[in-house]
Design an enzyme around this catalytic site. Structure first.
Site, PDB file in Angstrom:
ATOM      1  N   HIS A 132     -17.709  60.067 -30.829  1.00  9.99           N
ATOM      2  CA  HIS A 132     -16.838  60.924 -30.026  1.00  9.99           C
ATOM      3  C   HIS A 132     -16.942  62.358 -30.544  1.00  9.99           C
ATOM      4  CE1 HIS A 132     -12.593  61.597 -28.087  1.00  9.99           C
ATOM      5  NE2 HIS A 132     -13.445  62.529 -27.796  1.00  9.99           N
TER       6      HIS A 132
ATOM      7  N   HIS B   9     -14.200  71.863 -31.511  1.00 13.24           N
ATOM      8  CA  HIS B   9     -14.215  71.428 -32.918  1.00 13.24           C
ATOM      9  C   HIS B   9     -15.324  72.062 -33.747  1.00 13.24           C
ATOM     10  CE1 HIS B   9     -11.348  68.392 -31.614  1.00 13.24           C
ATOM     11  NE2 HIS B   9     -12.192  68.053 -30.657  1.00 13.24           N
TER      12      HIS B   9
ATOM     13  N   GLU C  71     -17.083  69.455 -27.269  1.00  8.90           N
ATOM     14  CA  GLU C  71     -16.936  69.126 -28.690  1.00  8.90           C
ATOM     15  C   GLU C  71     -17.284  70.332 -29.568  1.00  8.90           C
ATOM     16  OE1 GLU C  71     -15.631  66.267 -30.095  1.00  8.90           O
ATOM     17  OE2 GLU C  71     -15.102  65.835 -28.025  1.00  8.90           O
TER      18      GLU C  71
END
Ligand SMILES: *[C@@H]1O[C@H](CO)[C@@H](O)[C@H](O)[C@H]1NC(C)=O
Ligand SMILES: *[C@@H]1O[C@H](CO)[C@@H](O)[C@H](O)[C@H]1NC(C)=O
Ligand SMILES: *[C@@H]1O[C@H](CO)[C@@H](O)[C@H](O)[C@H]1NC(C)=O
Length: 256
Positions: A66, A119, A115
């Site tokens: 993920h 992040h 992502e």
């Protein structure tokens, strides 16, 4: 009398100054991107599909990536855009181990873009992760080294219609890896159902060594990452598994 009024004024200003200082501090902290550990997050595609009302086609029958998430930080640099070219060399691995389970087109990179922007731009504070190639490459490396799929098999933890106990899964993983993982479940939809195993997260220090995920009292909104980058899809959301039975759902051939 005059003196007294002055005192009151001074006191008032002092209070106001103090209040401003505190507020400024709060404001400053909101933009502060300090973080202390990384979560390497893997999810079980069958559960991901269940989370979005089974709207998937032939999801992988193995745990996939993920993301790699710093705690306590998100969207650290909005001007550092995702660039697929930079991870060209990684694409075969990316497609296999880090697929967009929900939108499984081989050319779609929205999931990776999300992502990275949410992040990766924060993880990039570390020299070891300060480019897109390093960030995605390191996460793939963690994935391969952790080898969660083989490890679960070895531990005898396989998808099954029989339920497991969360504590058994947690203890088994802790005994193998030497650190406590964080395990996320899809809560039961109805009272008579049990929670469904959804996500297993391993924590790393800023030196990129495994560490326990446990750290009481720490909550971060950035770790409730929406799997679904488009808001239109339905999601019941994952949360830390409760003690007790858990369903590790066998993959189904086809959804829809
Ligand atoms: C944000 O990213 C851009 C593009 O890589 C870079 O030039 C800039 O220095 C970064 N800003 C910060 C505050 O790190
Ligand atoms: C994916 O992209 C490549 C290169 O741009 C192209 O050749 C291929 O046809 C695309 N595949 C799909 C399924 O769109
Ligand atoms: C990690 O957790 C395990 C199990 O709770 C504990 O025995 C160990 O001391 C912890 N390690 C660290 C570094 O806190």
């Amino acid at each position: 009398m005059q003196l007294k009024t002055t005192h009151v004024f001074i006191l008032g200003y002092l209070c106001l100054a103090f209040y401003c200082l505190c507020t400024a501090d709060k404001f400053y902290n909101r933009g502060n991107h300090e973080w202390t550990k990384l979560f390497m997050v893997q999810h079980w595609p069958t559960t991901v599909c269940k989370e979005i009302e089974n709207d998937c086609r032939d999801p992988p029958n193995y745990w996939t990536i993920h993301g790699l998430w710093p705690d306590k930080a998100g969207e650290c640099n909005r001007s550092w855009h995702f660039n697929l070219d930079e991870i060209k060399d990684l694409l075969p691995d990316m497609r296999h181990f880090w697929p967009d389970v929900i939108h499984p087109s081989p050319n779609r990179s929205q999931f990776w873009k999300h992502e990275w922007e949410k992040h990766g731009t924060c993880a990039a504070q570390l020299d070891a992760l300060n480019s897109q190639k390093k960030y995605f490459g390191k996460c793939l490396e963690f994935y391969k080294n952790l080898d969660l799929n083989s490890m679960l098999l070895k531990l005898g933890i396989e998808p099954s219609v029989q339920y497991y106990q969360i504590v058994d899964i947690k203890n088994a993983l802790t005994s193998v890896y030497g650190v406590v993982p964080k395990i996320q479940c899809l809560p039961p939809e109805q009272e008579e159902e049990v929670q469904t195993l959804g996500q297993i997260e391993f924590c790393f220090t800023k030196d990129l060594h495994l560490r326990n995920c446990t750290e009481p009292g720490v909550y971060s909104p950035f770790l409730q990452d929406a799997l679904l980058t488009d808001e239109t899809s339905m999601s019941h959301g994952l949360s830390v598994c409760e003690d007790g039975p858990v369903f590790y759902p066998p993959p189904e051939k086809t959804y829809h």
